[in-house]
Write an enzyme that holds these catalytic residues in place. Structure first.
Site, mmCIF file in Angstrom:
data_model
loop_
_atom_site.group_PDB
_atom_site.id
_atom_site.type_symbol
_atom_site.label_atom_id
_atom_site.label_comp_id
_atom_site.label_asym_id
_atom_site.label_seq_id
_atom_site.Cartn_x
_atom_site.Cartn_y
_atom_site.Cartn_z
ATOM 1 N N SER A 60 -7.905 5.894 2.078
ATOM 2 C CA SER A 60 -7.793 5.223 3.802
ATOM 3 C C SER A 60 -6.606 5.527 4.427
ATOM 4 O O SER A 60 -5.388 5.256 4.190
ATOM 5 C CB SER A 60 -7.637 3.524 3.217
ATOM 6 O OG SER A 60 -7.103 2.820 4.264
ATOM 7 N N LYS A 115 12.812 27.532 -5.812
ATOM 8 C CA LYS A 115 13.695 26.556 -6.295
ATOM 9 C C LYS A 115 14.164 27.114 -7.774
ATOM 10 O O LYS A 115 12.952 27.220 -8.535
ATOM 11 C CB LYS A 115 13.031 25.434 -6.540
ATOM 12 C CG LYS A 115 13.922 24.373 -7.316
ATOM 13 C CD LYS A 115 13.279 22.800 -7.571
ATOM 14 C CE LYS A 115 13.994 22.013 -8.464
ATOM 15 N NZ LYS A 115 13.521 20.847 -8.756
ATOM 16 N N LEU A 166 1.312 7.984 -9.232
ATOM 17 C CA LEU A 166 1.972 6.841 -9.115
ATOM 18 C C LEU A 166 1.359 5.515 -9.635
ATOM 19 O O LEU A 166 2.168 4.772 -10.025
ATOM 20 C CB LEU A 166 2.645 6.608 -7.809
ATOM 21 C CG LEU A 166 3.360 7.712 -6.770
ATOM 22 C CD1 LEU A 166 3.623 7.210 -5.565
ATOM 23 C CD2 LEU A 166 4.762 7.822 -7.532
ATOM 24 N N THR A 210 9.820 15.579 -11.643
ATOM 25 C CA THR A 210 8.816 15.410 -12.631
ATOM 26 C C THR A 210 7.404 14.745 -12.227
ATOM 27 O O THR A 210 6.430 15.058 -12.773
ATOM 28 C CB THR A 210 9.174 14.881 -14.034
ATOM 29 O OG1 THR A 210 9.879 13.549 -13.793
ATOM 30 C CG2 THR A 210 10.063 15.954 -14.701
HETATM 31 C C1 FAD Z 1 11.530 8.042 -3.407
HETATM 32 C C2 FAD Z 1 10.618 9.097 -4.011
HETATM 33 C C3 FAD Z 1 10.824 10.561 -4.061
HETATM 34 C C4 FAD Z 1 10.081 11.551 -4.956
HETATM 35 N N1 FAD Z 1 10.349 12.599 -5.031
HETATM 36 C C5 FAD Z 1 9.637 13.593 -5.850
HETATM 37 C C6 FAD Z 1 10.052 14.698 -5.887
HETATM 38 O O1 FAD Z 1 10.842 15.399 -5.390
HETATM 39 N N2 FAD Z 1 9.322 15.534 -6.616
HETATM 40 C C7 FAD Z 1 8.164 15.123 -7.095
HETATM 41 O O2 FAD Z 1 7.350 15.700 -8.054
HETATM 42 N N3 FAD Z 1 7.532 13.981 -6.977
HETATM 43 C C8 FAD Z 1 8.379 12.859 -6.415
HETATM 44 N N4 FAD Z 1 7.976 11.801 -5.913
HETATM 45 C C9 FAD Z 1 6.423 11.297 -6.526
HETATM 46 C C10 FAD Z 1 5.634 11.751 -5.316
HETATM 47 O O3 FAD Z 1 5.754 11.382 -4.276
HETATM 48 C C11 FAD Z 1 4.247 11.413 -6.011
HETATM 49 O O4 FAD Z 1 4.113 11.628 -7.215
HETATM 50 C C12 FAD Z 1 2.976 11.809 -5.069
HETATM 51 O O5 FAD Z 1 3.295 11.930 -3.700
HETATM 52 C C13 FAD Z 1 1.732 11.350 -5.344
HETATM 53 O O6 FAD Z 1 1.472 10.118 -5.074
HETATM 54 P P1 FAD Z 1 0.274 9.308 -5.300
HETATM 55 O O7 FAD Z 1 -1.001 10.418 -4.751
HETATM 56 O O8 FAD Z 1 -0.083 9.021 -6.667
HETATM 57 O O9 FAD Z 1 0.125 8.249 -4.103
HETATM 58 P P2 FAD Z 1 0.052 7.736 -2.656
HETATM 59 O O10 FAD Z 1 0.951 9.133 -2.008
HETATM 60 O O11 FAD Z 1 0.876 6.840 -2.426
HETATM 61 O O12 FAD Z 1 -1.343 8.010 -2.263
HETATM 62 C C14 FAD Z 1 -2.043 6.677 -2.454
HETATM 63 C C15 FAD Z 1 -3.558 6.715 -1.863
HETATM 64 O O13 FAD Z 1 -4.139 5.855 -2.296
HETATM 65 C C16 FAD Z 1 -4.955 5.189 -1.105
HETATM 66 N N5 FAD Z 1 -5.234 3.671 -1.295
HETATM 67 C C17 FAD Z 1 -4.499 2.799 -1.668
HETATM 68 N N6 FAD Z 1 -5.047 1.891 -1.771
HETATM 69 C C18 FAD Z 1 -6.329 2.179 -1.280
HETATM 70 C C19 FAD Z 1 -7.532 1.227 -0.960
HETATM 71 N N7 FAD Z 1 -7.472 -0.056 -0.950
HETATM 72 N N8 FAD Z 1 -8.572 1.813 -0.430
HETATM 73 C C20 FAD Z 1 -8.716 3.090 -0.294
HETATM 74 N N9 FAD Z 1 -7.430 4.136 -0.387
HETATM 75 C C21 FAD Z 1 -6.427 3.486 -0.994
HETATM 76 C C22 FAD Z 1 -3.927 5.573 0.153
HETATM 77 O O14 FAD Z 1 -4.714 5.665 1.354
HETATM 78 C C23 FAD Z 1 -3.458 7.032 -0.328
HETATM 79 O O15 FAD Z 1 -4.161 7.864 0.087
HETATM 80 C C24 FAD Z 1 8.732 11.011 -5.094
HETATM 81 C C25 FAD Z 1 8.202 9.511 -5.191
HETATM 82 C C26 FAD Z 1 9.315 8.597 -4.305
HETATM 83 C C27 FAD Z 1 8.684 7.308 -4.262
#
Ligand code: FAD
Length: 487
Positions: free
Chosen positions: A39, A78, A325, A336
């Site tokens: 989304s 890195k 996450l 990590t």
């Molecule tokens: C402050 C911070 C620093 C970080 N630094 C690092 C780093 O240096 N190195 C590293 O390896 N990792 C780092 N991370 C972690 C990294 O950002 C995440 O592991 C990575 O971005 C993956 O996120 P994700 O895909 O799990 O979630 P998100 O990026 O949050 O994606 C969630 C997805 O779910 C979808 N979604 C949610 N609800 C719905 C719904 N109801 N309907 C349809 N779609 C939905 C959204 O549209 C989105 O596409 C960091 C995180 C944070 C918070």
């Protein structure tokens, strides 16, 4: 009747969603029917910028050429992470990837170094540390420098979205309004989208980020909260311009009185952020602290994040696997999170169900995932616990806190005779542990008797020779910024 596991539904289009889609399509694409729902109204976190070397293997399996990846994601190389002001308020050390020294006897090299620690620094024997110190880098075919990347995770997710769709993954742009859970089996039957479409599936992958829409909101899996060990629960991120054309080939992790700040150089900007606990400083003050420690012009407004350190009680529950996450979060001190996504995907592929969801396989998945999370947790806690900082209540509390028994055992083993043993699920090599232990000021009381067997003069000759060889190699490699210019 047995039902083939064929239809996989991934919810979420951040780095975790698209990494999962790409690898499943590459490895099991002929057998699976993969749909990804994302989304654009909800958006992604997109701040994962620093990684560990394993990401190279992920890209290699997908067949992504390094040059394409570097160009597309605006990546830099890195060699490790420089920790500043962690052990005391003024000292720094690097956790450099790769080997330290060489195999020169029956025990690990660092045991021999411990015999001569008053004369040499541990990092005198790390080629990565030597290159980082000079801001130099070169990736040679044989890979004498071990490296990871700093890159733009939003661009990486976009790249993988195109890659996955080329391999047949169906992308649906919609918001999930409801998750339909079967009252008898407790499994997810389908998801209802805001377009009123219903998508059913055999296996659901929750990549919805901190929201954990499927694994938690629908399945109520539960969360193990590790805040008592890792109390940081907030972060601020903001990019800035480079202040000169020097691009360091390492991440900087700079400790402050109430947390720590990252500096991650990409080709076109620097990623900055502060990780802190709101128990010790409020949001506005934290923002001021971060902004007063940024060197270049800001490129956007600071973004604030809240999180709870810990992990889901089960990363695979019923017919739902949490990746990214949604599975849990450990602060980015050792970069990590993206690695955990990668290893979850590999684990899922190794244990991919064929005809039924078998409890033994689910339990094995969860056992391995738990051990991996716990080993990273311990490694991160070590940075906070083994410090002599006493200049704020944040640091005093870290020194005084209880730590997991597994970490206590590791520290004690090292303190006695400099011994480190690596568990199978521990992603960090012995070299990583020894650098952080020594860097944080943990020094063994005595040396492993095995290392005492070598004649002192012979040992000194070997060590001096090793240092000379490193110097010759480093002299002949280019500056990181010059190496990058070819991309
Ligand atoms: C402050 C911070 C620093 C970080 N630094 C690092 C780093 O240096 N190195 C590293 O390896 N990792 C780092 N991370 C972690 C990294 O950002 C995440 O592991 C990575 O971005 C993956 O996120 P994700 O895909 O799990 O979630 P998100 O990026 O949050 O994606 C969630 C997805 O779910 C979808 N979604 C949610 N609800 C719905 C719904 N109801 N309907 C349809 N779609 C939905 C959204 O549209 C989105 O596409 C960091 C995180 C944070 C918070």
């Amino acid at each position: 009747m047995k039902k083939t596991i064929k239809k996989v539904v991934i919810v979420g289009g951040g780095a975790s969603g698209w990494m999962t889609a790409a690898m499943l399509a590459k490895m099991l694409g002929n057998h699976l029917d993969i749909t990804l729902v994302e989304s654009p109204d909800i958006g992604i976190i997109g701040v994962g910028e620093a990684t560990i070397p394993a990401i190279q293997i992920f890209n290699q399996i997908l067949g992504i050429k390094e040059a394409d990846f570097i160009k597309y994601t605006k990546a830099t190389f890195k060699l490790g992470i420089q920790f500043e002001n962690w052990s005391t308020e003024r000292e720094k050390y690097i956790h450099a990837f790769g080997v330290i020294g060489a195999q020169i006897g029956p025990c690990d090299f660092y045991n021999y170094w411990l015999r001569c620690k008053n004369k040499y620094e541990l990092w005198d024997f790390s080629i990565n540390a030597a290159a980082a110190k000079e801001n130099k880098f070169e990736a040679k075919d044989k890979g004498f420098l071990k490296y990871a990347y700093h890159f733009d995770a939003i661009l990486y997710a976009k790249y993988l979205a195109n890659y996955s769709q080329d391999l047949g993954v169906e992308r649906i742009e919609a918001k999930v309004e409801k998750v339909n859970v079967n009252k008898v089996s407790g499994h997810i039957d389908s998801i209802l989208l805001d377009s009123e479409q219903t998508i059913s599936g055999d296996l659901f992958i929750d990549c919805t980020g901190f929201k954990a829409l499927l694994i938690e909101e629908a399945l109520h899996t539960g969360y193990e909260d590790w805040t008592h060990w890792l109390p940081t629960n907030s972060a601020i991120a903001v990019p800035s311009k480079h202040i000169n054309n020097e691009i360091s080939p390492y991440t900087r992790a700079i400790a402050h009185k109430v947390g720590w700040q990252w500096r991650i150089p990409l080709q076109h900007r620097v990623g900055n952020g502060l990780v802190y606990s709101d128990k010790y400083i409020d949001k506005q003050e934290a923002e001021r602290l971060l902004l007063s420690n940024i060197e270049g012009e800001l490129l956007s407004k600071p973004r604030h994040f809240s999180f709870t350190t810990g992990k889901r009680k089960k990363l695979w529950n019923k017919n739902c696997v949490a990746i990214g996450l949604s599975s849990g979060f450990l602060e980015p001190l050792e970069s990590t999170s993206l690695y955990l996504i990668q290893s979850s995907i590999v684990r899922l592929i190794k244990l991919f169900p064929s005809e039924c969801l078998c409890n033994e396989e689910i339990n094995e998945y969860n056992k391995q995932a738990d051990l991996e999370f716990e080993s990273i947790r311990d490694f991160i806690i070590l940075h906070y616990k083994a410090t002599t900082r006493q200049d704020s209540s944040f640091w005093k509390d870290r020194v005084a806190m209880d730590i997991p028994a597994s970490l206590m055992h590791k520290i004690k083993l090292f303190k006695e005779n400099g011994r480190i043993f690596k568990a199978e699920e521990d992603i960090f090599a012995k070299e990583a542990w020894v650098q952080v232990l020594v860097g944080q000021g943990v020094v063994p009381n005595s040396v492993d008797p095995l290392a005492e067997q070598m004649d002192s003069q012979k040992l000194e000759n070997i060590l001096n020779n090793y240092i000379k060889q490193i110097a010759i190699v480093i002299e002949n490699i280019p500056l990181h910024k010059d190496y990058l210019s070819q991309f």
